[in-house]
Design a protein around this motif. Structure first.
Motif, mmCIF file in Angstrom:
data_model
loop_
_atom_site.group_PDB
_atom_site.id
_atom_site.type_symbol
_atom_site.label_atom_id
_atom_site.label_comp_id
_atom_site.label_asym_id
_atom_site.label_seq_id
_atom_site.Cartn_x
_atom_site.Cartn_y
_atom_site.Cartn_z
ATOM 1 N N ALA A 38 -6.502 0.618 1.154
ATOM 2 C CA ALA A 38 -7.760 1.245 0.744
ATOM 3 C C ALA A 38 -7.689 1.825 -0.657
ATOM 4 O O ALA A 38 -8.731 2.090 -1.270
ATOM 5 N N VAL A 61 -11.999 3.432 6.570
ATOM 6 C CA VAL A 61 -10.591 3.578 6.217
ATOM 7 C C VAL A 61 -9.841 4.118 7.437
ATOM 8 O O VAL A 61 -10.184 5.165 7.981
ATOM 9 N N TRP A 72 -8.286 11.894 1.757
ATOM 10 C CA TRP A 72 -9.427 11.062 1.415
ATOM 11 C C TRP A 72 -10.746 11.817 1.418
ATOM 12 O O TRP A 72 -11.672 11.456 0.674
ATOM 13 N N ALA A 105 -13.646 1.528 -1.062
ATOM 14 C CA ALA A 105 -14.141 1.148 0.266
ATOM 15 C C ALA A 105 -15.451 1.820 0.639
ATOM 16 O O ALA A 105 -15.916 1.666 1.764
ATOM 17 N N GLY A 136 -3.823 4.724 3.601
ATOM 18 C CA GLY A 136 -4.992 4.356 4.391
ATOM 19 C C GLY A 136 -5.258 2.871 4.299
ATOM 20 O O GLY A 136 -4.996 2.241 3.272
ATOM 21 N N ALA A 138 -8.219 0.098 4.670
ATOM 22 C CA ALA A 138 -9.630 -0.242 4.819
ATOM 23 C C ALA A 138 -9.729 -1.464 5.717
ATOM 24 O O ALA A 138 -9.047 -2.462 5.488
#
Length: 329
Positions: A38, A61, A72, A105, A136, A138
């Protein structure tokens, strides 16, 4: 060999693929995901390109838990309570993205969708990716955009063919429909998509009812009006009129197959018995749609399910599938 049994060696190989900026397909408890780093613009762009997905339609994600999620998103009390209650599991939270977090993303939005999956293969893959420095993955569903989601590794190969990346085979998905999506970015929590977690359980934890999506709601994965669609025209029909509809179609030379809880009155009709309970029906949903789509009929008739409660996610997916399937003559 592809798909590849999801043993330890295959999971480590998949994590290395992610760390190198390449894609992998992997099982979650909901559906199989098409994953990429991600934090990598190139990897996320490859997801959009392979799926044929519109660039403004955000991805989800996948993270190992709340600690990674905080890297995030701007975490809040509601997110913490829901994560403690339902993560890992089929719940996606929409939150404001951290200013320094990559937004590849997010479909051009200031919000981000985050989920911590419970499938053991997904969790092992996330852990292996973290050991290589990742934070992470996606991952939308591992199929062509707008089509029926994959709940088996073979479905991924069926859809993506020679373009499929490494596919980890973790068996059939246990939930069978995508995650529930809740928007926590605007104060009052809002249900953007019903899914594998009943909205009533979320409301019980939050102590407030979930609002309905409005025009100002963030765009979210899987919420377009036409989605999850087979190539065969599909109709949702109340149980009491299935036999009459079959007669109308037969008079016009249209061959139909029926998916319903009881055999339709026309005994000669092709019939697929439907599961009685919502959870079993959800697990069977996409695999059954794919099988009926390949069976060579001109029309798929599906008994309309109940709209509310435990059936909300199934009813949502079938409604969008009917919209997205080819126009009926």
């Amino acid at each position: 060999m592809n798909p590849r049994p999801a043993d330890e060696a295959a999971i480590e190989a998949a994590a290395a693929e992610l760390a190198a900026g390449r894609l992998v397909a992997f099982p979650t408890e909901t559906v199989y995901g098409l994953g990429g780093d991600a934090a990598s613009a190139e990897a996320v762009a490859a997801i959009y390109r392979l799926k044929g997905r519109p660039a403004d339609h955000p991805l989800i994600v996948h993270v190992s838990g709340a600690e990674q999620a905080r890297k995030w998103a701007r975490w809040n009390d509601a997110a913490q309570r829901l994560a403690e209650a339902f993560w890992p599991g089929p719940l996606t939270l929409i939150l404001e993205r951290q200013a320094e977090a990559p937004g590849w993303a997010c479909g051009g939005q200031a919000t981000i969708g985050l989920r911590s999956p419970s499938h053991p293969v997904a969790r092992a893959l996330l852990a292996a990716f973290e050991r290589l420095g990742g934070s992470g993955v996606a991952a939308p569903s591992a199929n062509r955009f707008g089509r029926v989601s994959p709940t088996r590794a073979s479905h991924v190969i069926d859809d993506l063919g020679d373009e499929a990346p490494l596919v980890l085979d973790g068996g059939a998905c246990g939930v069978g429909v995508e995650s529930t999506i809740v928007d926590l970015s605007r104060g009052r929590p809002v249900l953007l998509r019903p899914g594998g977690l009943d909205a009533a359980r979320i409301e019980a934890v939050l102590g407030v009812p979930l609002g309905a999506a409005d025009a100002a709601a963030p765009r979210a994965s899987g919420t377009l009006e036409a989605h999850y669609a087979p190539r065969t025209p599909l109709e949702l029909v109340p149980a009491g009129v299935i036999a009459a509809r079959l007669g109308e179609l037969a008079a016009r030379g249209i061959r139909a197959v029926v998916w319903s809880r009881s055999r339709p009155g026309r005994g000669e009709a092709a019939w697929e018995p439907a599961e009685a309970g919502s959870e079993a029906y959800a697990r069977a949903l996409y695999d059954t749609l794919r099988r009926l789509d390949r069976a060579g009929f001109d029309r798929i008739l599906i008994e309309r399910p109940p709209d509310g409660g435990d059936w909300a996610a199934v009813a949502d997916r079938l409604r969008r599938a009917a919209v997205g399937a080819p126009a009926r003559d």
